[in-house]
Scaffold this motif. Structure first.
Motif, PDB file in Angstrom:
ATOM      1  N   ALA A  95       0.878  -1.200   0.106  1.00  0.00           N
ATOM      2  CA  ALA A  95      -0.030   0.078  -0.110  1.00  0.00           C
ATOM      3  C   ALA A  95       0.882   1.343  -0.019  1.00  0.00           C
ATOM      4  O   ALA A  95       1.974   1.269   0.607  1.00  0.00           O
ATOM      5  CB  ALA A  95      -0.946   0.051   1.319  1.00  0.00           C
ATOM      6  N   ASP A  96       0.325   2.313  -0.428  1.00  0.00           N
ATOM      7  CA  ASP A  96       0.766   3.501  -0.612  1.00  0.00           C
ATOM      8  C   ASP A  96       0.541   4.545   0.674  1.00  0.00           C
ATOM      9  O   ASP A  96      -0.861   4.253   1.139  1.00  0.00           O
ATOM     10  CB  ASP A  96       0.453   4.376  -1.670  1.00  0.00           C
ATOM     11  N   SER A  97       1.359   5.264   1.205  1.00  0.00           N
ATOM     12  CA  SER A  97       1.205   5.903   2.429  1.00  0.00           C
ATOM     13  C   SER A  97       0.529   7.439   2.189  1.00  0.00           C
ATOM     14  O   SER A  97       0.023   8.077   3.155  1.00  0.00           O
ATOM     15  CB  SER A  97       2.461   6.128   3.529  1.00  0.00           C
ATOM     16  N   GLN A  98       0.463   7.785   0.769  1.00  0.00           N
ATOM     17  CA  GLN A  98       0.001   8.979   0.543  1.00  0.00           C
ATOM     18  C   GLN A  98      -0.805   9.088  -0.875  1.00  0.00           C
ATOM     19  O   GLN A  98      -0.306   7.827  -1.630  1.00  0.00           O
ATOM     20  CB  GLN A  98       1.123   9.982   0.459  1.00  0.00           C
ATOM     21  N   PRO A  99      -1.352   9.830  -1.156  1.00  0.00           N
ATOM     22  CA  PRO A  99      -2.101  10.115  -2.651  1.00  0.00           C
ATOM     23  C   PRO A  99      -0.933   9.997  -3.827  1.00  0.00           C
ATOM     24  O   PRO A  99      -0.132  10.921  -3.549  1.00  0.00           O
ATOM     25  CB  PRO A  99      -3.257  10.964  -2.842  1.00  0.00           C
TER      26      PRO A  99
END
Length: 125
Positions: A95-99
């Motif tokens: 997963a990404d931690s930011q857009p």
């Protein structure tokens, strides 16, 4: 620091189905599934954006696997149907931690900030 925990793996006969879950301890943005079979490189399976409105999948799973997410539960899913022996692998959630935009880098493991420890899927013939 978000923790990801995969679950739902197991042993299934060819043609069967499994639903994998990826539970996150906090907010995530893009979420992807990768897999790694014995003796093989880790490979991209599918990804979804932060809202679940955009998805991309590897050719080998199109029409069989579906990614979805429930942001209220901080959980992503991988519905796996019509399983084949060649689907046998450890499946990892990332997963990404930011857009970030879902450009071509979604197939690269280096894009993602968080990784789970994996869940084993074994498909017998």
């Amino acid at each position: 620091q978000v923790q990801l925990v995969e679950s739902g793996g197991g042993l299934v006969q060819a043609g069967g189905s499994l639903r994998l879950s990826c539970a996150a301890s906090g907010r995530t943005y893009a979420v992807a599934w990768f897999r790694q079979a014995p003796g093989k490189e880790r490979e991209f399976v599918t990804v979804t954006n932060w809202s679940g409105t955009t998805t991309y999948s590897a050719d080998f799973v199109k029409g069989r696997f579906t990614i979805s997410r429930d942001n209220a539960q901080n959980t992503a899913y991988l519905q796996m149907n019509s399983l084949k022996p060649e689907d046998t692998a450890v499946y990892y959630c990332a997963a990404d931690s930011q857009p970030r935009p879902l450009s071509g880098n979604f197939i690269n493991t280096g894009r993602y900030d968080y990784w789970g420890r994996g869940t084993q899927v074994t498909v017998s013939s």
